[in-house]
Scaffold this motif. Structure first.
Motif, PDB file in Angstrom:
ATOM      1  N   PRO A 118     -71.538 101.563 -66.575  1.00 60.30           N
ATOM      2  CA  PRO A 118     -70.276 100.816 -66.538  1.00 60.30           C
ATOM      3  C   PRO A 118     -69.558 101.040 -65.212  1.00 60.30           C
ATOM      4  O   PRO A 118     -69.611 102.129 -64.639  1.00 60.30           O
ATOM      5  N   PRO A 120     -65.965 100.600 -64.250  1.00 58.52           N
ATOM      6  CA  PRO A 120     -64.566 100.272 -64.529  1.00 58.52           C
ATOM      7  C   PRO A 120     -63.748 100.158 -63.249  1.00 58.52           C
ATOM      8  O   PRO A 120     -64.116 100.710 -62.200  1.00 58.52           O
ATOM      9  N   ASP A 126     -56.489  98.725 -61.158  1.00 66.85           N
ATOM     10  CA  ASP A 126     -56.002  98.286 -62.467  1.00 66.85           C
ATOM     11  C   ASP A 126     -54.491  98.023 -62.418  1.00 66.85           C
ATOM     12  O   ASP A 126     -54.009  96.991 -62.911  1.00 66.85           O
TER      13      ASP A 126
END
Length: 205
Positions: A118, A120, A126
């Protein structure tokens, strides 16, 4: 474009429709249409059912080899092979074929699925993304922020009912997510920010 399958396969799809979702049936239909193409590839005009009756373990391995030459991702080839195996298991129950030939579609013959790590977003990116969405004039921005706040899938967001907020006797508020991919309902706790986003989305409908 109409997906062509045999009458026999259509009978199996009707049988499966009792317990399967419409979307699952669509995946089966696509996989089995590909299987039908392979069955009649070198014997155009020969009935699919007759070809099925002539199948053996070696021929099913040939099918997997043919499938590997198609321009398909590994996960798609696996889904196709599993759909064919499920259909042929039904044919075995109908005594059309010998169940032992299904060994040709054993998982040991399937392609290996790539296992990607993954990736992220960093906490910095973010935060930056959320700030840009808050300032955006796009009518879709509140929806994407709600996805970020609640962990919803896009399909779940699209299928949310208008009255999607559940309030408990303690005045706690939850987002009620209806049946989706995993065929289960769930409740997602809502912050005031998330509730405000839902109100914004409702006002744009």
């Amino acid at each position: 474009m109409k997906i062509q399958t045999s009458n026999r396969i259509e009978s199996w799809l009707r049988y499966e429709s009792v317990s399967c979702k419409f979307s699952t049936l669509g995946c089966y239909r696509t996989a089995l249409a590909s299987f039908c193409r392979w069955l009649t590839l070198k014997k155009s005009g020969t009935a699919v059912l007759k070809q099925i009756a002539l199948l053996n373990e070696s021929k099913l391995k040939d099918y997997l080899f043919w499938l590997s030459k198609q321009n398909l991702e590994a996960c798609t080839r696996i889904h196709y092979a599993l759909a064919v195996k499920k259909y042929l298991a039904w044919e075995a129950q109908q005594k059309t074929i010998n169940v032992k030939i299904l060994a040709g579609l054993d998982r040991c013959h399937f392609p290996k699925m790539p296992e990607y790590l993954p990736r992220p977003l960093s906490s910095e990116n973010d935060k930056l993304l959320q700030e840009k969405l808050k300032l955006s004039k796009s009518p879709y921005a509140p929806s994407f922020l709600l996805l970020r706040h609640t962990g919803l899938r896009i399909s779940e967001l699209i299928n949310l009912p208008y009255d999607c907020i559940l309030t408990t006797s303690n005045n706690d508020r939850y987002l009620k997510v209806p049946l989706g991919k995993m065929n289960t309902e769930r409740l997602v706790p809502l912050s005031q920010d998330s509730i405000d986003l839902i109100d914004k989305i409702k006002n744009k409908i």
